[in-house]
Design a protein around this motif. Structure first.
Motif, PDB file in Angstrom:
ATOM      1  N   LYS A 164       0.838  -1.196   0.000  1.00 56.21           N
ATOM      2  CA  LYS A 164       0.000   0.000   0.000  1.00 56.21           C
ATOM      3  C   LYS A 164       0.876   1.251   0.000  1.00 56.21           C
ATOM      4  O   LYS A 164       1.865   1.328   0.719  1.00 56.21           O
ATOM      5  CB  LYS A 164      -0.930   0.006   1.210  1.00 56.21           C
ATOM      6  CG  LYS A 164      -1.926   1.157   1.188  1.00 56.21           C
ATOM      7  CD  LYS A 164      -2.910   1.064   2.336  1.00 56.21           C
ATOM      8  CE  LYS A 164      -3.918   2.218   2.273  1.00 56.21           C
ATOM      9  NZ  LYS A 164      -4.906   2.159   3.377  1.00 56.21           N
TER      10      LYS A 164
ATOM     11  N   ASP B  13      -6.565   0.369  -8.307  1.00 53.98           N
ATOM     12  CA  ASP B  13      -6.127   0.733  -6.968  1.00 53.98           C
ATOM     13  C   ASP B  13      -5.884  -0.485  -6.088  1.00 53.98           C
ATOM     14  O   ASP B  13      -4.884  -0.562  -5.377  1.00 53.98           O
ATOM     15  CB  ASP B  13      -7.191   1.642  -6.337  1.00 53.98           C
ATOM     16  CG  ASP B  13      -6.770   2.201  -5.001  1.00 53.98           C
ATOM     17  OD1 ASP B  13      -5.735   2.883  -4.953  1.00 53.98           O
ATOM     18  OD2 ASP B  13      -7.475   1.946  -4.006  1.00 53.98           O
ATOM     19  N   GLN B  14      -6.778  -1.451  -6.129  1.00 53.40           N
ATOM     20  CA  GLN B  14      -6.706  -2.598  -5.228  1.00 53.40           C
ATOM     21  C   GLN B  14      -6.063  -3.834  -5.854  1.00 53.40           C
ATOM     22  O   GLN B  14      -5.488  -4.663  -5.145  1.00 53.40           O
ATOM     23  CB  GLN B  14      -8.109  -2.948  -4.731  1.00 53.40           C
ATOM     24  CG  GLN B  14      -8.771  -1.838  -3.926  1.00 53.40           C
ATOM     25  CD  GLN B  14     -10.135  -2.239  -3.404  1.00 53.40           C
ATOM     26  OE1 GLN B  14     -10.477  -3.417  -3.338  1.00 53.40           O
ATOM     27  NE2 GLN B  14     -10.933  -1.256  -3.040  1.00 53.40           N
TER      28      GLN B  14
ATOM     29  N   ALA C 252      -0.525   2.785  -5.000  1.00 54.40           N
ATOM     30  CA  ALA C 252      -1.393   1.628  -4.815  1.00 54.40           C
ATOM     31  C   ALA C 252      -2.166   1.735  -3.506  1.00 54.40           C
ATOM     32  O   ALA C 252      -1.617   2.094  -2.468  1.00 54.40           O
ATOM     33  CB  ALA C 252      -0.567   0.345  -4.824  1.00 54.40           C
ATOM     34  N   GLY C 253      -3.460   1.434  -3.588  1.00 55.87           N
ATOM     35  CA  GLY C 253      -4.285   1.396  -2.391  1.00 55.87           C
ATOM     36  C   GLY C 253      -4.615   2.741  -1.792  1.00 55.87           C
ATOM     37  O   GLY C 253      -5.139   2.822  -0.680  1.00 55.87           O
ATOM     38  N   SER C 254      -4.344   3.825  -2.531  1.00 56.07           N
ATOM     39  CA  SER C 254      -4.555   5.172  -1.985  1.00 56.07           C
ATOM     40  C   SER C 254      -5.894   5.769  -2.389  1.00 56.07           C
ATOM     41  O   SER C 254      -6.262   6.831  -1.901  1.00 56.07           O
ATOM     42  CB  SER C 254      -3.437   6.103  -2.451  1.00 56.07           C
ATOM     43  OG  SER C 254      -3.513   6.305  -3.862  1.00 56.07           O
TER      44      SER C 254
ATOM     45  N   LEU D 189      -2.210  -4.701  -5.205  1.00 55.16           N
ATOM     46  CA  LEU D 189      -1.709  -4.908  -3.845  1.00 55.16           C
ATOM     47  C   LEU D 189      -1.372  -6.381  -3.609  1.00 55.16           C
ATOM     48  O   LEU D 189      -2.172  -7.272  -3.903  1.00 55.16           O
ATOM     49  CB  LEU D 189      -2.739  -4.444  -2.819  1.00 55.16           C
ATOM     50  CG  LEU D 189      -3.018  -2.943  -2.773  1.00 55.16           C
ATOM     51  CD1 LEU D 189      -4.190  -2.641  -1.844  1.00 55.16           C
ATOM     52  CD2 LEU D 189      -1.773  -2.182  -2.320  1.00 55.16           C
TER      53      LEU D 189
ATOM     54  N   PRO E 151     -11.063   1.138  -8.284  1.00 58.95           N
ATOM     55  CA  PRO E 151     -10.598  -0.043  -7.543  1.00 58.95           C
ATOM     56  C   PRO E 151      -9.940  -1.104  -8.422  1.00 58.95           C
ATOM     57  O   PRO E 151      -9.063  -1.836  -7.948  1.00 58.95           O
ATOM     58  CB  PRO E 151     -11.875  -0.566  -6.885  1.00 58.95           C
ATOM     59  CG  PRO E 151     -12.733   0.653  -6.710  1.00 58.95           C
ATOM     60  CD  PRO E 151     -12.464   1.495  -7.927  1.00 58.95           C
TER      61      PRO E 151
END
Length: 328
Positions: free
Chosen positions: A89, A133-134, A123-125, A137, A130
């Motif tokens: 993340k 973004d997800q 990433a993940g921010s 991870l 999504p």
């Protein structure tokens, strides 16, 4: 620069969840979208039916979608696993992608298309949908992922007209994870110091470098001074690219630090050579090899001129040490 208006940059992200409210590179972390109005499903490794993928990592994929309707599940499947570091993340990741609208069967703009660029984001921010973004991870650099994104993981009930994605469409992405940098990344190596009448730099490992300005005379230079403290072996920075950098800035007048990426979350993304930064950065960073640590001494005319900015007085000569970590 995040907190000084003259150094703000706008990321060229075509898959943003929403526009930043203040333009700062990290402000996208709190952005929301129509997709976020509905809970994002937990990703699964497979579902039925599934698209098929042809092609190799690092090149545009061929995506074939089934004639059946999608399952509605958020699928993240590893097509081929790389051997690089595992994405965590808030890492700055570089991702190439191919996309197809399952609902219409039409191709969506790809980063492999002429004139396009990879996506660079944390990433993940929450900066991107999504599906981007997800999905990355916990995956390794060098991996190719097949992502089936229902509306809640893609563009929601509104779609994204500029990409040709209709309201409520399911989108299939193939993501190639090209690189990943943790936010505390720095440029290491022995420092070549500039001349004695210019600011000297001490490396502090993972912490911000120490910049010591000359005491008393000489007067600060009236033109831009650029010194390569550590020369990288990457490609030269081009105008219009987005850079991931660590930086520290001090005033020539008293050596006081007025800003540093280390003090607000680590490495930042900035677009260079487009007028979104102060002129000293645009002129001093274009042409420098990626992987370099560079010192810039910026006179007022190429900085903030005769206007004060936050803790920077008017007519200030500025000294920066900048680590160029990535450029896309």
């Amino acid at each position: 620069m995040r907190r000084i208006a003259g150094l703000l940059a706008v990321l060229p992200l075509v898959l943003l969840t929403a526009c930043s409210s203040d333009g700062s590179p990290s402000s996208g972390a709190s952005a929301t979208s129509s997709a976020s109005a509905t809970a994002v499903p937990t990703p699964v490794a497979s579902a039925s039916p599934m698209p098929t993928v042809a092609g190799n990592f690092g090149s545009k994929a061929t995506i074939t979608v089934p004639a059946e309707q999608p399952s509605g599940q958020f699928v993240v499947s590893t097509v081929s696993e790389g051997d690089g570091r595992t994405v965590a993340k808030n890492d700055w990741v570089t991702v190439n992608y191919t996309a197809k609208d399952w609902t219409t069967g039409k191709d969506v703009t790809s980063s492999y298309d002429s004139g396009s660029k990879p996506q660079l984001y944390q990433a993940g921010s929450g900066q991107l949908v999504p599906a981007f973004d997800q999905s990355v991870l916990g995956k390794k650099v060098g991996s190719r992922l097949l992502v089936v994104a229902p509306p809640a993981a893609a563009f929601g009930s509104q779609g994204k007209a500029d990409l040709g994605v209709g309201a409520g469409d399911t989108v299939v992405f193939v993501l190639d994870i090209m690189g990943s940098l943790p936010p505390d990344s720095t440029i290491g190596g022995a420092i070549t110091q500039p001349p004695a009448d210019m600011p000297q730099v001490k490396d502090n490992g993972k912490a911000a470098p120490t910049i010591t300005v000359p005491a008393g005379p000489p007067a600060p230079p009236t033109d831009l001074k650029t010194f390569v403290l550590v020369k990288g072996d990457g490609k030269p920075v081009q105008s219009g690219q987005t850079l991931v950098v660590q930086y520290t800035g001090v005033l020539w007048a008293d050596g006081k630090q007025f800003d540093s990426s280390w003090s607000h979350g680590g490495a930042q993304a900035l677009q260079v050579g487009t007028g979104s930064l102060i002129k000293g950065w645009d002129q001093g960073l274009v042409g420098q090899p990626v992987g370099s640590r560079v010192e810039l001494v910026v006179p007022p005319a190429l900085g903030y001129g005769d206007k004060a900015q936050s803790s920077v007085p008017a007519n200030s000569t500025l000294v920066f040490v900048i680590d160029i970590l990535e450029a896309v």
